[in-house]
Write a protein that holds these residues in place. Structure first.
Motif, PDB file in Angstrom:
ATOM      1  N   GLY A  34      92.289  79.764  11.809  1.00 32.73           N
ATOM      2  CA  GLY A  34      91.691  79.107  12.961  1.00 32.73           C
ATOM      3  C   GLY A  34      91.970  79.805  14.278  1.00 32.73           C
ATOM      4  N   ASN A  35      91.438  79.207  15.337  1.00 37.76           N
ATOM      5  CA  ASN A  35      91.596  79.721  16.696  1.00 37.76           C
ATOM      6  C   ASN A  35      92.399  78.709  17.516  1.00 37.76           C
ATOM      7  OD1 ASN A  35      91.368  80.629  19.326  1.00 37.76           O
ATOM      8  ND2 ASN A  35      89.173  81.014  19.213  1.00 37.76           N
ATOM      9  N   PRO A  36      93.616  79.053  17.935  1.00 39.87           N
ATOM     10  CA  PRO A  36      94.423  78.104  18.709  1.00 39.87           C
ATOM     11  C   PRO A  36      93.810  77.718  20.045  1.00 39.87           C
ATOM     12  CG  PRO A  36      95.771  79.904  17.854  1.00 39.87           C
ATOM     13  CD  PRO A  36      94.340  80.302  17.654  1.00 39.87           C
ATOM     14  N   ALA A  37      92.850  78.488  20.529  1.00 35.30           N
ATOM     15  CA  ALA A  37      92.157  78.110  21.758  1.00 35.30           C
ATOM     16  C   ALA A  37      91.243  76.911  21.539  1.00 35.30           C
ATOM     17  CB  ALA A  37      91.345  79.287  22.301  1.00 35.30           C
ATOM     18  N   ASP A  38      90.870  76.643  20.280  1.00 35.76           N
ATOM     19  CA  ASP A  38      89.993  75.521  19.959  1.00 35.76           C
ATOM     20  C   ASP A  38      90.763  74.277  19.531  1.00 35.76           C
ATOM     21  OD1 ASP A  38      87.841  77.199  20.461  1.00 35.76           O
ATOM     22  OD2 ASP A  38      87.586  77.735  18.348  1.00 35.76           O
ATOM     23  N   GLY A  39      91.927  74.457  18.958  1.00 38.12           N
ATOM     24  CA  GLY A  39      92.724  73.334  18.489  1.00 38.12           C
ATOM     25  C   GLY A  39      93.912  73.837  17.703  1.00 38.12           C
ATOM     26  N   PHE A  40      94.797  72.913  17.315  1.00 38.63           N
ATOM     27  CA  PHE A  40      95.966  73.343  16.565  1.00 38.63           C
ATOM     28  C   PHE A  40      95.545  73.948  15.238  1.00 38.63           C
ATOM     29  CE2 PHE A  40      99.591  73.188  13.802  1.00 38.63           C
ATOM     30  CZ  PHE A  40     100.615  73.621  14.638  1.00 38.63           C
ATOM     31  N   ARG A  46     106.617  91.950  17.229  1.00 38.13           N
ATOM     32  CA  ARG A  46     105.945  91.983  15.927  1.00 38.13           C
ATOM     33  C   ARG A  46     104.619  91.236  16.038  1.00 38.13           C
ATOM     34  NH1 ARG A  46     109.377  88.517  12.934  1.00 38.13           N
ATOM     35  NH2 ARG A  46     109.971  87.775  15.001  1.00 38.13           N
ATOM     36  N   TRP A  47     103.590  91.748  15.407  1.00 43.23           N
ATOM     37  CA  TRP A  47     102.250  91.209  15.599  1.00 43.23           C
ATOM     38  C   TRP A  47     101.543  90.969  14.275  1.00 43.23           C
ATOM     39  CZ3 TRP A  47     100.242  90.267  20.549  1.00 43.23           C
ATOM     40  CH2 TRP A  47     101.069  90.680  21.606  1.00 43.23           C
ATOM     41  N   GLU A  48     100.628  90.031  14.285  1.00 41.50           N
ATOM     42  CA  GLU A  48      99.754  89.715  13.156  1.00 41.50           C
ATOM     43  C   GLU A  48      98.344  89.560  13.707  1.00 41.50           C
ATOM     44  OE1 GLU A  48      98.335  89.630  10.078  1.00 41.50           O
ATOM     45  OE2 GLU A  48     100.331  89.008   9.419  1.00 41.50           O
ATOM     46  N   SER A  49      97.347  89.676  12.867  1.00 39.61           N
ATOM     47  CA  SER A  49      95.961  89.424  13.295  1.00 39.61           C
ATOM     48  C   SER A  49      95.168  88.881  12.119  1.00 39.61           C
ATOM     49  CB  SER A  49      95.309  90.699  13.842  1.00 39.61           C
ATOM     50  OG  SER A  49      95.210  91.684  12.836  1.00 39.61           O
ATOM     51  N   TRP A  50      94.128  88.101  12.433  1.00 42.46           N
ATOM     52  CA  TRP A  50      93.223  87.588  11.415  1.00 42.46           C
ATOM     53  C   TRP A  50      91.856  87.371  12.041  1.00 42.46           C
ATOM     54  CZ3 TRP A  50      97.533  84.388  12.754  1.00 42.46           C
ATOM     55  CH2 TRP A  50      97.237  83.293  13.571  1.00 42.46           C
ATOM     56  N   ASN A  51      90.874  87.144  11.195  1.00 39.16           N
ATOM     57  CA  ASN A  51      89.505  86.910  11.653  1.00 39.16           C
ATOM     58  C   ASN A  51      89.245  85.413  11.776  1.00 39.16           C
ATOM     59  OD1 ASN A  51      88.710  89.687  11.660  1.00 39.16           O
ATOM     60  ND2 ASN A  51      88.522  89.590   9.424  1.00 39.16           N
ATOM     61  N   HIS A  52      88.441  85.093  12.777  1.00 37.98           N
ATOM     62  CA  HIS A  52      87.976  83.721  12.970  1.00 37.98           C
ATOM     63  C   HIS A  52      86.506  83.833  13.369  1.00 37.98           C
ATOM     64  CE1 HIS A  52      87.991  79.472  14.032  1.00 37.98           C
ATOM     65  NE2 HIS A  52      87.388  79.789  15.153  1.00 37.98           N
ATOM     66  N   GLY A  53      85.616  83.664  12.395  1.00 37.10           N
ATOM     67  CA  GLY A  53      84.208  83.922  12.677  1.00 37.10           C
ATOM     68  C   GLY A  53      84.017  85.374  13.070  1.00 37.10           C
ATOM     69  N   GLN A  54      83.437  85.582  14.246  1.00 39.42           N
ATOM     70  CA  GLN A  54      83.221  86.934  14.762  1.00 39.42           C
ATOM     71  C   GLN A  54      84.378  87.410  15.633  1.00 39.42           C
ATOM     72  OE1 GLN A  54      80.529  88.733  13.686  1.00 39.42           O
ATOM     73  NE2 GLN A  54      80.281  86.902  12.404  1.00 39.42           N
ATOM     74  N   GLN A  55      85.413  86.597  15.789  1.00 36.74           N
ATOM     75  CA  GLN A  55      86.554  86.952  16.630  1.00 36.74           C
ATOM     76  C   GLN A  55      87.696  87.516  15.796  1.00 36.74           C
ATOM     77  OE1 GLN A  55      87.042  82.965  18.384  1.00 36.74           O
ATOM     78  NE2 GLN A  55      86.855  83.965  20.374  1.00 36.74           N
ATOM     79  N   VAL A  56      88.522  88.302  16.443  1.00 36.02           N
ATOM     80  CA  VAL A  56      89.789  88.733  15.858  1.00 36.02           C
ATOM     81  C   VAL A  56      90.903  88.102  16.688  1.00 36.02           C
ATOM     82  CG1 VAL A  56      91.314  90.658  15.338  1.00 36.02           C
ATOM     83  CG2 VAL A  56      88.836  90.903  15.007  1.00 36.02           C
ATOM     84  N   ILE A  57      91.735  87.326  16.038  1.00 37.30           N
ATOM     85  CA  ILE A  57      92.875  86.701  16.691  1.00 37.30           C
ATOM     86  C   ILE A  57      94.076  87.618  16.490  1.00 37.30           C
ATOM     87  CG2 ILE A  57      94.281  84.631  16.885  1.00 37.30           C
ATOM     88  CD1 ILE A  57      91.269  84.161  17.283  1.00 37.30           C
ATOM     89  N   LYS A  58      94.618  88.152  17.556  1.00 37.06           N
ATOM     90  CA  LYS A  58      95.799  89.005  17.480  1.00 37.06           C
ATOM     91  C   LYS A  58      96.978  88.249  18.062  1.00 37.06           C
ATOM     92  CE  LYS A  58      97.611  93.578  18.571  1.00 37.06           C
ATOM     93  NZ  LYS A  58      97.387  94.870  19.260  1.00 37.06           N
TER      94      LYS A  58
END
Length: 262
Positions: A128-134, A198-210
């Protein structure tokens, strides 16, 4: 603080308990709704424009050299393993006189329902995207992560209609002015109040959450010339002293997020 464990056989720990925070590559910028201008007198000139072409000037006390707010300490554990954001907000809202608690806010905060998806090596592919909700499960029964400022702002407005203040991307001095006026502030930092490494990233729709792998939210309750003071919902410590410059660096690395009320 939230720590990510990427082994497939182990439940990942993300949220404010043991993980870090997700920093969007495309983070929104939010503006403080009122403009404060320092003036060379023992006051701050607060200007607003309720009528086009007219400026109303209101004087209020200048920022104090130091202050400590007595904000009730609330611990996130054991109920909310990844609930540092709503637990911090519960402290702030209680200071405002709102009859609420962390579990009420846990139920009320906007959630992003996107489930976590992992690759064969355990890496997170989608979430998910934390900008949209938990994101995830705040209780820790399943993987949990974080929530950012806009859903928190909406939650403040639920409890204090029209009184939320989003100080995200404002100069840190604005946060200190707000504390000086008597309002504690929820701020996003890291678990040790230092720069994430330390960093992680994942996809959320067309976005990449880093995201850095160490996210935490605390309550800014005071400051002096060299330090800030925090109520930490994870450590369960009140008025924790942290070097101001060190803290500002970690806060900026987490996209300078801050929420309060007026």
């Amino acid at each position: 603080m939230k720590k990510l464990c990427l082994a497939v056989s182990i439940l990942p720990l993300f949220g404010c308990n043991n993980t870090d925070e997700a920093v969007l590559q495309q983070s929104e910028k939010h503006s403080y709704t009122e403009k404060y201008e320092q003036v060379p007198s023992p006051s701050i000139r607060k200007t607003r424009n309720p009528v086009p072409g007219h400026t109303e000037v209101i004087n209020q006390p200048a920022k104090k050299d130091s202050i400590m707010l007595d904000v009730v300490l609330i611990k996130q554990n054991p109920e909310l393993k990844y609930g540092c954001e709503v637990t911090s907000l519960a402290m702030v809202l209680n200071h405002a006189g709102v009859n609420t608690d962390k579990m009420d806010l846990y139920r009320s905060i906007q959630k992003d329902p996107d489930p976590i998806k992992r690759g064969t090596n355990g890496d997170i592919l989608n979430w998910g995207n934390p900008a949209d909700g938990f994101v995830g499960d705040m209780t820790g029964r399943q993987a949990g992560y974080a929530v950012f400022d806009k859903p928190m702002e909406a939650l403040v407005n639920q409890k204090l209609p029209g009184r939320a203040i989003n100080l995200t991307n404002q100069p840190f001095e604005r946060l200190l002015e707000h504390i000086s006026a008597g309002y504690p502030v929820v701020v996003w930092t890291t678990g040790d109040y230092r720069l994430p490494d330390r960093w992680e990233s994942w996809n959320h729709g067309q976005q990449v959450i880093k995201t850095p792998l160490d996210l935490h939210a605390v309550v800014l309750v005071g400051y002096d010339a060299n330090n800030v003071y925090l109520n930490d919902p994870l450590s369960g410590k009140k008025q924790v002293r942290v070097g101001k410059n060190q803290f500002i660096e970690s806060w900026k690395a987490l996209q300078s997020r801050a929420i309060s009320y007026k």
